[in-house]
Design an enzyme around this catalytic site. Sequence first.
Site, short mmCIF file in Angstrom:
data_model
loop_
_atom_site.label_atom_id
_atom_site.label_comp_id
_atom_site.label_asym_id
_atom_site.label_seq_id
_atom_site.Cartn_x
_atom_site.Cartn_y
_atom_site.Cartn_z
CG HIS A 1 -1.91 0.96 1.40
ND1 HIS A 1 -1.69 2.27 1.75
CD2 HIS A 1 -3.26 0.85 1.22
CE1 HIS A 1 -2.85 2.92 1.80
NE2 HIS A 1 -3.81 2.08 1.47
CG ASP B 1 0.50 -2.49 6.18
OD1 ASP B 1 -0.47 -2.65 6.95
OD2 ASP B 1 0.44 -1.82 5.14
CD GLN C 1 -6.93 -4.60 3.86
OE1 GLN C 1 -7.86 -5.36 4.15
NE2 GLN C 1 -7.13 -3.33 3.58
CE LYS D 1 -7.42 -0.51 6.22
NZ LYS D 1 -8.06 -0.09 4.97
CB CYS E 1 -3.64 3.27 -1.57
SG CYS E 1 -4.79 4.60 -1.28
N1 PMP Z 1 -1.76 -0.80 4.49
C1 PMP Z 1 -2.72 -1.56 3.95
C2 PMP Z 1 -2.37 -2.94 3.48
C3 PMP Z 1 -4.02 -1.06 3.84
O1 PMP Z 1 -4.97 -1.80 3.31
C4 PMP Z 1 -4.30 0.25 4.33
C5 PMP Z 1 -5.69 0.85 4.22
N2 PMP Z 1 -6.32 0.65 3.00
C6 PMP Z 1 -3.27 0.98 4.88
C7 PMP Z 1 -2.01 0.43 4.96
C8 PMP Z 1 -3.48 2.36 5.42
O2 PMP Z 1 -4.35 2.31 6.49
P1 PMP Z 1 -4.96 3.65 7.12
O3 PMP Z 1 -5.49 4.44 5.95
O4 PMP Z 1 -6.02 3.16 8.03
O5 PMP Z 1 -3.86 4.36 7.81
#
Ligand code: PMP
Length: 410
Positions: free
Chosen positions: A127, A204, A207, A230, A368
Amino acid sequence: MTAATSLELDRIRADFPCLDQEVNGRPLVYLDNASSAQKPRQVIESMRQVYERDYANIHRGQHSLSMRATAAYEQVRGKVARFLGTTNESEIIFTSGTTAGINLVAQTWGRRNLRPGDEIVLSEMEHHSNIVPWQLIAEEKGAQIRVIPMDDRGQLDLEAFAELLGPRCRMVAVAQVSNSLGTINPVAEIIAMAHRAGARVLIDGAQAAPHLRVDVRALDCDFYVFSAHKTYGPTGTGALYGKMELLEAMPPWQGGGDMIDQVSFTRTTYNVPPMKFEAGTPNIAGVIGMGAALDWMRQIGLDAIAAHEHRLLERATAAISEIEGIRIIGTAEKKASVLGFWLEGAHPHDIGAILDQYGVAIRAGHHCAQPVMQHFGLPATARASFAVYNTEDEIATFIEALRKAREFFA
Ligand code: PMP
């Protein structure tokens, strides 16, 4: 589906007020859970209670409301610690979410430890929030970003990873589960390989935390981050786990209230972790809501959640494969919750808009993860993602709506 499971699902769904509505005249089918999950009433109620009865600023308060708010807030540290698998609550830093956690590590551990020519290894499926913070600190420190490639199923190439683990590699930062492909990465192996090469590892878990049982101690990762929104909790909260010896050695990031020990104009000393990294008034009600969300997940059962979602993913994958012109993006052997796809002749945004007419909420875009789109040569994908409250009937509605969308473009 067995009667017992469907009964339980009814009970689960009854906890989510938002699911009980029509969108464009159809019952809502919410399949955008990888972006953000809906909230059970237990979470909403816990936050309402804070604001209605127990609200005051926390820490250093002598009055009852402040002490109540502080106790409720600090209790969540233990819940997050148990959720992530550490027994040391002080290794849990409250953040505003995954993005904030990664930036914190990049700006503190990274600023302290990276030297010109050092290498940070990321993966091709990260991401943006696990790419850009590292690019920012790499640029500042003269470090290099190296990338673990993936194959066309969306699986990381561990042989290529081994080659990247040279003596200059200081940090490996990878997702446990990809948000665009659904791949479950072999993080235990990645961590062990990185450690053998002397590198630190950040996982990270944005997910992974909603779908898999996490155990940071068993994984032996150095840092782990996730977002509460999430995991059925409120937005603007999340946590960073860090090994205590690393947290102790890291400089603070943001300065302000709570992160200090003594302040004077000539010399300021800092608090110990986790407070060292929690400057200013935090999201008090949000953190308490995060605790309620983790309680809710624990009560449903993390393994039951994972098993149910896996069934949904398998069912949806089988059904979507029968639609002509569909290409599934992300076909790794091990996947969680995410079904990304491309329909020949249709832009994913248009698919998303048509599905919305049937009450089905999916997401379309680059998620993203633009390097993933570049890998597959696509501008975007459509993505359905599942949560514990989704049902097999909803999968059928989604597939039916997708068939209608396909007819529209045929
Ligand atoms: N890493 C991953 C794998 C994600 O899916 C996301 C959110 N889509 C993020 C980081 C960023 O998370 P947040 O926007 O809640 O900070």
